[in-house]
Design a protein around this motif. Structure first.
Motif, PDB file in Angstrom:
ATOM      1  N   HIS A 268     -23.429 -11.943  -3.884  1.00  0.00           N
ATOM      2  CA  HIS A 268     -23.481 -13.409  -3.858  1.00  0.00           C
ATOM      3  C   HIS A 268     -23.807 -13.864  -5.269  1.00  0.00           C
TER       4      HIS A 268
ATOM      5  N   GLY B 217     -16.126 -14.326   2.110  1.00  0.00           N
ATOM      6  CA  GLY B 217     -17.258 -15.181   1.781  1.00  0.00           C
ATOM      7  C   GLY B 217     -17.537 -16.192   2.874  1.00  0.00           C
TER       8      GLY B 217
ATOM      9  N   GLU C 227     -21.447 -22.180  -2.649  1.00  0.00           N
ATOM     10  CA  GLU C 227     -21.170 -21.171  -3.671  1.00  0.00           C
ATOM     11  C   GLU C 227     -19.750 -21.348  -4.210  1.00  0.00           C
TER      12      GLU C 227
END
Length: 307
Positions: free
Chosen positions: A49, A120, A125
């Motif tokens: 991440h 993801g 993000e």
């Protein structure tokens, strides 16, 4: 059936991190990686991440070591264990950037990379990096195709897609593994299973319960056959938490415990479903207990896995 381990310390999600990991550091991470290497584990794995939003930080934590940096550090301190990104959120980066990083890792490690990729799941993000979250599935499909080209044997790879287009751009060093490093696809959604079947060399399900795995494995194989892909995919699974022997402290009701033969019998059920490699997680109260569990698994459980 082979077995590997998602490394502790490098990600501190409350879903799986043990209490001692928050106080641990690089020396502890190194000791665990060396123990896995010494005791015959197939791979060590690291998550990915880039940044965790505040709304998820309480559950996910903000400690997520970079997989390329971490696996490169551990490659120099180990000899034979494979180095798995489980999983890299490949759509967050241009495939030429990803290829440069992971090709270098494979080159430096003597061909020990397994590139695991996933779509993801954190919208913030993607937004922070200027990547369309809603279109991440199609983006990953094309990214995988581009990575196959970029990590292949050609010094000047070529790829012509809708999002990515490159040719006459040399990248060296090339990966040590030929024709390219294995590419495993993570995720358990229908789209992820389809992606693994059509584009992956392996599948990394994300914690599927035992009763759901056989159906998903059958679907993956059917899609692969329909696509005319003869090479079988490496099928993975994440086992329940383990403790080899009789614990003297509460390890949780879902944890598999007991002597080696009993644990091996339970894990062999994965093999009967068609699983080729299983990811293990051991309950532990400190680094020494974890490395002792790794050693105990190799000595007391592994010999019975293929009985």
């Amino acid at each position: 059936m082979s077995y590997g381990i998602q490394l502790p310390i490098q990600s501190l999600s409350t879903l799986y991190a043990e209490g001692w990991e928050a106080r641990a550091g690089p020396a502890d991470l190194l000791a665990v990686a060396r123990a896995a290497d010494r005791h015959g584990f197939a791979y060590i794995a690291c998550c990915d991440h880039v940044a965790v939003p505040r709304r998820l930080a309480a559950a996910m934590g903000t400690v997520w070591y970079d997989p390329v940096a971490t696996l490169s550090y551990l490659a120099a301190a180990t000899e034979r264990v494979l180095l798995l990104s489980h999983v890299a959120v490949a759509g967050l980066r241009h495939p030429l950037v990803t290829a440069k990083q992971y090709a270098t890792l494979d080159h430096l490690s003597g061909g020990r990379l397994v590139l695991g990729v996933g779509a993801g799941h954190v919208p913030e993000e993607f937004a922070a990096l200027g990547v369309d979250f809603a279109g991440r599935g199609a983006l990953l499909d094309e990214t995988i195709d581009a990575l196959k080209a970029a990590l292949g044997e050609e010094e000047f790879p070529a790829f012509h897609g809708r999002r990515f287009d490159f040719a006459d751009l040399g990248q060296a060093p090339r990966p040590a593994r030929r024709p390219r490093p294995p590419l495993w696809v993570g995720g358990s959604s229908p789209a992820a299973v389809r992606r693994a079947a059509e584009r992956g060399d392996g599948w990394l399900p994300q914690g599927d319960p035992r009763d759901r795995l056989p159906g998903r494995i059958a679907r993956l194989r059917a899609i692969r056959t329909a696509a005319g892909i003869a090479e079988p995919a490496v099928i993975g699974a994440i086992a329940e938490p383990l403790y080899v022997g009789a614990p003297t402290w509460p390890v949780g009701r879902r944890t598999l415990t007991g002597p080696g033969e009993r644990l091996a019998e339970s894990l062999r059920a994965y093999r009967a479903m068609g699983v080729d490699q299983v990811q293990l997680r051991f309950r532990s109260r400190d680094r020494d207990e974890l490395t002792d569990q790794i050693a105990a698994f190799a000595a007391e459980v592994a010999p019975y896995l293929d009985d």
